[in-house]
Design a protein around this motif. Sequence first.
Motif, PDB file in Angstrom:
ATOM      1  N   UNK A 144      -0.972  16.453 -13.771  1.00 26.26           N
ATOM      2  CA  UNK A 144      -0.334  16.626 -12.484  1.00 26.26           C
ATOM      3  C   UNK A 144       0.525  17.899 -12.497  1.00 26.26           C
ATOM      4  N   UNK A 145       0.502  18.634 -11.391  1.00 28.79           N
ATOM      5  CA  UNK A 145       1.266  19.874 -11.302  1.00 28.79           C
ATOM      6  C   UNK A 145       2.742  19.566 -11.122  1.00 28.79           C
ATOM      7  N   UNK A 146       3.562  20.304 -11.829  1.00 32.64           N
ATOM      8  CA  UNK A 146       5.007  20.142 -11.693  1.00 32.64           C
ATOM      9  C   UNK A 146       5.467  20.932 -10.462  1.00 32.64           C
ATOM     10  N   UNK A 147       6.353  20.351  -9.634  1.00 32.51           N
ATOM     11  CA  UNK A 147       6.801  21.040  -8.414  1.00 32.51           C
ATOM     12  C   UNK A 147       7.411  22.422  -8.661  1.00 32.51           C
ATOM     13  N   UNK A 148       8.071  22.610  -9.786  1.00 34.12           N
ATOM     14  CA  UNK A 148       8.649  23.923 -10.084  1.00 34.12           C
ATOM     15  C   UNK A 148       7.542  24.941 -10.333  1.00 34.12           C
ATOM     16  N   UNK A 149       6.496  24.539 -11.057  1.00 29.96           N
ATOM     17  CA  UNK A 149       5.379  25.448 -11.318  1.00 29.96           C
ATOM     18  C   UNK A 149       4.677  25.828 -10.017  1.00 29.96           C
ATOM     19  N   UNK A 150       4.538  24.870  -9.113  1.00 27.91           N
ATOM     20  CA  UNK A 150       3.907  25.121  -7.819  1.00 27.91           C
ATOM     21  C   UNK A 150       4.769  26.091  -7.002  1.00 27.91           C
ATOM     22  N   UNK A 151       6.078  25.855  -6.997  1.00 32.45           N
ATOM     23  CA  UNK A 151       6.981  26.727  -6.245  1.00 32.45           C
ATOM     24  C   UNK A 151       6.947  28.151  -6.790  1.00 32.45           C
ATOM     25  N   UNK A 152       7.061  28.298  -8.095  1.00 33.92           N
ATOM     26  CA  UNK A 152       7.027  29.630  -8.704  1.00 33.92           C
ATOM     27  C   UNK A 152       5.691  30.308  -8.391  1.00 33.92           C
ATOM     28  N   UNK A 153       4.605  29.565  -8.472  1.00 33.47           N
ATOM     29  CA  UNK A 153       3.293  30.125  -8.149  1.00 33.47           C
ATOM     30  C   UNK A 153       3.202  30.610  -6.715  1.00 33.47           C
ATOM     31  N   UNK A 154       3.762  29.833  -5.797  1.00 32.42           N
ATOM     32  CA  UNK A 154       3.759  30.244  -4.391  1.00 32.42           C
ATOM     33  C   UNK A 154       4.578  31.510  -4.189  1.00 32.42           C
ATOM     34  N   UNK A 155       5.685  31.601  -4.904  1.00 32.29           N
ATOM     35  CA  UNK A 155       6.531  32.793  -4.787  1.00 32.29           C
ATOM     36  C   UNK A 155       5.832  34.025  -5.376  1.00 32.29           C
ATOM     37  N   UNK A 156       5.072  33.827  -6.462  1.00 32.70           N
ATOM     38  CA  UNK A 156       4.286  34.936  -7.023  1.00 32.70           C
ATOM     39  C   UNK A 156       3.275  35.404  -5.981  1.00 32.70           C
ATOM     40  N   UNK A 157       2.533  34.445  -5.410  1.00 32.91           N
ATOM     41  CA  UNK A 157       1.526  34.792  -4.408  1.00 32.91           C
ATOM     42  C   UNK A 157       2.168  35.485  -3.209  1.00 32.91           C
ATOM     43  N   UNK A 158       3.298  34.937  -2.753  1.00 33.68           N
ATOM     44  CA  UNK A 158       4.000  35.509  -1.604  1.00 33.68           C
ATOM     45  C   UNK A 158       4.373  36.970  -1.863  1.00 33.68           C
ATOM     46  N   UNK A 159       4.983  37.242  -3.006  1.00 34.18           N
ATOM     47  CA  UNK A 159       5.414  38.608  -3.309  1.00 34.18           C
ATOM     48  C   UNK A 159       4.224  39.536  -3.515  1.00 34.18           C
ATOM     49  N   UNK A 160       3.207  39.042  -4.208  1.00 31.87           N
ATOM     50  CA  UNK A 160       2.009  39.848  -4.440  1.00 31.87           C
ATOM     51  C   UNK A 160       1.363  40.208  -3.111  1.00 31.87           C
ATOM     52  N   UNK A 161       1.267  39.219  -2.245  1.00 30.46           N
ATOM     53  CA  UNK A 161       0.598  39.417  -0.961  1.00 30.46           C
ATOM     54  C   UNK A 161       1.396  40.366  -0.072  1.00 30.46           C
TER      55      UNK A 161
END
Length: 122
Positions: A1-18
Amino acid sequence: MKHPVDVHVGKRIRHRRWTAGMTQQQLAERVGIKFQQIQKYETGANRVSASRLWDIAQSLDVDVSFFFDGLASSAASEETGEAPTDILVDKEALELVRSYYAIPENQRRQLFELARVLGRAA
């Protein structure tokens, strides 16, 4: 199961990259990994080590703390089922903002007023 912190950090990476207009491949090359690993980070499937997060932050020209911004409100909205407080972590919202600013200014103002009226009517 994905940890909510890992999901949040991943979304922030995608957001900044995008928002930086960078592809997963370009970020991966800057960090020295394969783009599939960036995909896994962005979905929260893989955790990002501290040193790798540092490299990603350097490549995206942000402080490491950027990836944790909004974490408390993100976790709270996830628990309650509410919309996220940082709407720009949503890819659709980012695309909408980019498209909006691609419209000529006079038409953009008219579209904004239309959206405001429709929002009040809803």
